[in-house]
Design a protein around this motif. Structure first.
Motif, PDB file in Angstrom:
ATOM      1  N   LEU A 148      -3.952   0.223  -5.159  1.00  0.00           N
ATOM      2  CA  LEU A 148      -4.015   1.496  -5.870  1.00  0.00           C
ATOM      3  C   LEU A 148      -5.354   2.189  -5.592  1.00  0.00           C
ATOM      4  CD1 LEU A 148      -2.758   3.517  -7.861  1.00  0.00           C
ATOM      5  CD2 LEU A 148      -3.760   2.154  -9.717  1.00  0.00           C
ATOM      6  N   GLN A 149      -6.422   1.406  -5.606  1.00  0.00           N
ATOM      7  CA  GLN A 149      -7.753   1.971  -5.334  1.00  0.00           C
ATOM      8  C   GLN A 149      -7.795   2.606  -3.941  1.00  0.00           C
ATOM      9  OE1 GLN A 149     -11.856   0.347  -6.481  1.00  0.00           O
ATOM     10  NE2 GLN A 149     -11.446  -0.696  -4.564  1.00  0.00           N
ATOM     11  N   SER A 150      -7.280   1.884  -2.953  1.00  0.00           N
ATOM     12  CA  SER A 150      -7.220   2.432  -1.590  1.00  0.00           C
ATOM     13  C   SER A 150      -6.385   3.698  -1.556  1.00  0.00           C
ATOM     14  CB  SER A 150      -6.604   1.419  -0.623  1.00  0.00           C
ATOM     15  OG  SER A 150      -7.369   0.253  -0.593  1.00  0.00           O
ATOM     16  N   ALA A 151      -5.263   3.677  -2.254  1.00  0.00           N
ATOM     17  CA  ALA A 151      -4.355   4.822  -2.262  1.00  0.00           C
ATOM     18  C   ALA A 151      -4.992   6.041  -2.926  1.00  0.00           C
ATOM     19  CB  ALA A 151      -3.055   4.452  -2.982  1.00  0.00           C
ATOM     20  N   MET A 152      -5.763   5.808  -3.993  1.00  0.00           N
ATOM     21  CA  MET A 152      -6.405   6.933  -4.688  1.00  0.00           C
ATOM     22  C   MET A 152      -7.484   7.556  -3.812  1.00  0.00           C
ATOM     23  SD  MET A 152      -4.722   7.255  -7.513  1.00  0.00           S
ATOM     24  CE  MET A 152      -5.683   8.629  -8.142  1.00  0.00           C
ATOM     25  N   SER A 153      -8.179   6.731  -3.028  1.00  0.00           N
ATOM     26  CA  SER A 153      -9.268   7.266  -2.201  1.00  0.00           C
ATOM     27  C   SER A 153      -8.745   7.865  -0.897  1.00  0.00           C
ATOM     28  CB  SER A 153     -10.314   6.187  -1.916  1.00  0.00           C
ATOM     29  OG  SER A 153      -9.735   5.142  -1.165  1.00  0.00           O
ATOM     30  N   ASP A 154      -7.597   7.367  -0.421  1.00  0.00           N
ATOM     31  CA  ASP A 154      -7.058   7.869   0.838  1.00  0.00           C
ATOM     32  C   ASP A 154      -5.528   7.814   0.802  1.00  0.00           C
ATOM     33  OD1 ASP A 154      -6.709   8.743   3.428  1.00  0.00           O
ATOM     34  OD2 ASP A 154      -7.108   6.799   4.316  1.00  0.00           O
ATOM     35  N   PRO A 155      -4.914   8.801   0.132  1.00  0.00           N
ATOM     36  CA  PRO A 155      -3.462   8.724  -0.072  1.00  0.00           C
ATOM     37  C   PRO A 155      -2.660   9.143   1.147  1.00  0.00           C
ATOM     38  CG  PRO A 155      -4.308  10.690  -1.114  1.00  0.00           C
ATOM     39  CD  PRO A 155      -5.494   9.959  -0.522  1.00  0.00           C
ATOM     40  N   GLU A 156      -3.052   8.644   2.303  1.00  0.00           N
ATOM     41  CA  GLU A 156      -2.279   8.936   3.508  1.00  0.00           C
ATOM     42  C   GLU A 156      -1.137   7.932   3.630  1.00  0.00           C
ATOM     43  OE1 GLU A 156      -2.529  11.687   5.351  1.00  0.00           O
ATOM     44  OE2 GLU A 156      -3.994  12.170   3.815  1.00  0.00           O
ATOM     45  N   VAL A 157      -0.034   8.417   4.060  1.00  0.00           N
ATOM     46  CA  VAL A 157       1.156   7.577   4.176  1.00  0.00           C
ATOM     47  C   VAL A 157       0.927   6.490   5.224  1.00  0.00           C
ATOM     48  CG1 VAL A 157       3.585   7.585   4.824  1.00  0.00           C
ATOM     49  CG2 VAL A 157       2.650   9.457   3.481  1.00  0.00           C
ATOM     50  N   VAL A 158       1.324   5.284   4.882  1.00  0.00           N
ATOM     51  CA  VAL A 158       1.294   4.186   5.839  1.00  0.00           C
ATOM     52  C   VAL A 158       2.499   4.372   6.745  1.00  0.00           C
ATOM     53  CG1 VAL A 158       1.432   1.691   6.125  1.00  0.00           C
ATOM     54  CG2 VAL A 158       0.218   2.640   4.157  1.00  0.00           C
ATOM     55  N   GLU A 159       2.267   4.402   8.027  1.00  0.00           N
ATOM     56  CA  GLU A 159       3.395   4.584   8.945  1.00  0.00           C
ATOM     57  C   GLU A 159       4.204   3.291   9.018  1.00  0.00           C
ATOM     58  OE1 GLU A 159       4.435   7.423  10.097  1.00  0.00           O
ATOM     59  OE2 GLU A 159       2.718   8.338   9.100  1.00  0.00           O
ATOM     60  N   GLU A 160       5.495   3.419   8.905  1.00  0.00           N
ATOM     61  CA  GLU A 160       6.366   2.247   8.850  1.00  0.00           C
ATOM     62  C   GLU A 160       6.408   1.506  10.182  1.00  0.00           C
ATOM     63  OE1 GLU A 160      10.208   3.319   7.122  1.00  0.00           O
ATOM     64  OE2 GLU A 160       9.173   5.024   6.286  1.00  0.00           O
ATOM     65  N   ASP A 161       6.035   2.175  11.259  1.00  0.00           N
ATOM     66  CA  ASP A 161       6.155   1.511  12.549  1.00  0.00           C
ATOM     67  C   ASP A 161       4.831   1.016  13.097  1.00  0.00           C
ATOM     68  OD1 ASP A 161       5.040   3.938  13.028  1.00  0.00           O
ATOM     69  OD2 ASP A 161       6.535   4.609  14.489  1.00  0.00           O
ATOM     70  N   GLU A 162       3.809   0.943  12.233  1.00  0.00           N
ATOM     71  CA  GLU A 162       2.503   0.451  12.713  1.00  0.00           C
ATOM     72  C   GLU A 162       2.581  -1.019  13.061  1.00  0.00           C
ATOM     73  OE1 GLU A 162      -0.648   1.245  10.005  1.00  0.00           O
ATOM     74  OE2 GLU A 162      -0.675   3.329  10.464  1.00  0.00           O
ATOM     75  N   ASP A 176       0.833  -1.212   0.000  1.00  0.00           N
ATOM     76  CA  ASP A 176       0.000   0.000   0.000  1.00  0.00           C
ATOM     77  C   ASP A 176       0.862   1.255   0.000  1.00  0.00           C
ATOM     78  OD1 ASP A 176      -2.287  -1.533  -0.009  1.00  0.00           O
ATOM     79  OD2 ASP A 176      -2.840  -1.107   2.070  1.00  0.00           O
ATOM     80  N   ASP A 177       1.972   1.214   0.738  1.00  0.00           N
ATOM     81  CA  ASP A 177       2.847   2.375   0.829  1.00  0.00           C
ATOM     82  C   ASP A 177       3.396   2.750  -0.549  1.00  0.00           C
ATOM     83  OD1 ASP A 177       4.066   4.315   2.631  1.00  0.00           O
ATOM     84  OD2 ASP A 177       5.967   3.328   2.171  1.00  0.00           O
ATOM     85  N   ALA A 178       3.804   1.751  -1.313  1.00  0.00           N
ATOM     86  CA  ALA A 178       4.302   2.018  -2.666  1.00  0.00           C
ATOM     87  C   ALA A 178       3.162   2.506  -3.564  1.00  0.00           C
ATOM     88  CB  ALA A 178       4.947   0.761  -3.246  1.00  0.00           C
ATOM     89  N   ALA A 179       1.973   1.924  -3.412  1.00  0.00           N
ATOM     90  CA  ALA A 179       0.821   2.348  -4.216  1.00  0.00           C
ATOM     91  C   ALA A 179       0.443   3.802  -3.893  1.00  0.00           C
ATOM     92  CB  ALA A 179      -0.370   1.418  -3.976  1.00  0.00           C
TER      93      ALA A 179
END
Length: 192
Positions: free
Chosen positions: A178-192, A42-45
């Protein structure tokens, strides 16, 4: 050509994800392991979605957007150096899923949204092409589907339930990111 003001993705960011994968005991059946791999994907998308959005908002011209996509693709699709064969295969699966994401974004920037068909039509055509071992055609159909996803058409993931496991199902998985990223392009936190 000038460097864009925005940084969409870095080698360091990708490496941080790979380091996490290397350090963790990964079991694809385990929810936390699966989430880590999905977050990586998701982060790359999201980076791809941000490049497409910057293009749509005229913050990048076509050439800059294509160059930026190529730069991110080079980072994300480069061969990994894991000792662990299974981890290498899991990352390879993520990279495979993302191939279609990069091609769809390029197609969208260069040629716009596919006109003749819906996301579902293209996914079904891709599955048929894969069944006939025509993987180039299958990828082509999913790239068209991807341009429609970028344009806001919904990819119904129940379509995947009908697919045989293979490249098409992996590529569709990438389009879901990609669909998720287009609707909510918030960065995935690496430490989640």
């Amino acid at each position: 050509m000038t460097e864009p003001d925005e940084t969409f993705y870095t080698q360091e960011r990708w490496q941080n994800w790979l380091t996490r994968v290397e350090e963790e005991e990964l079991d694809p059946e385990n929810e936390d392991s699966a989430r880590l791999l999905l977050n990586l994907q998701d982060d790359a998308a999201i980076a791809v979605a941000k490049i497409v959005s910057a293009y749509d908002e005229d913050r990048l011209d076509e050439e800059e957007a294509i160059d930026e996509l190529a730069r991110v693709r080079e980072i994300v699709l480069s061969e990994t150096q894991f000792e662990d064969e299974e981890k290498r295969m899991l990352i390879d699966g993520v990279q495979t899923s993302l191939v279609c994401v990069f091609y769809a974004a390029e197609e969208y920037i260069v040629a716009g949204t596919a006109e003749d068909g819906t996301v579902e039509d293209f996914v079904r055509a891709a599955a048929s092409a894969e069944a006939e071992d025509d993987l180039d055609a299958a990828l082509g159909y999913l790239v068209q589907a991807g341009t429609r996803v970028i344009d806001g058409e919904e990819l119904d993931m129940s379509l995947v339930e009908d697919l045989e496991y293979g490249l098409v199902s992996e590529w569709v998985n990438g389009l879901d990111s990609l669909q998720s990223a287009m609707s909510d392009p918030e960065v995935v936190e690496e430490d989640e």
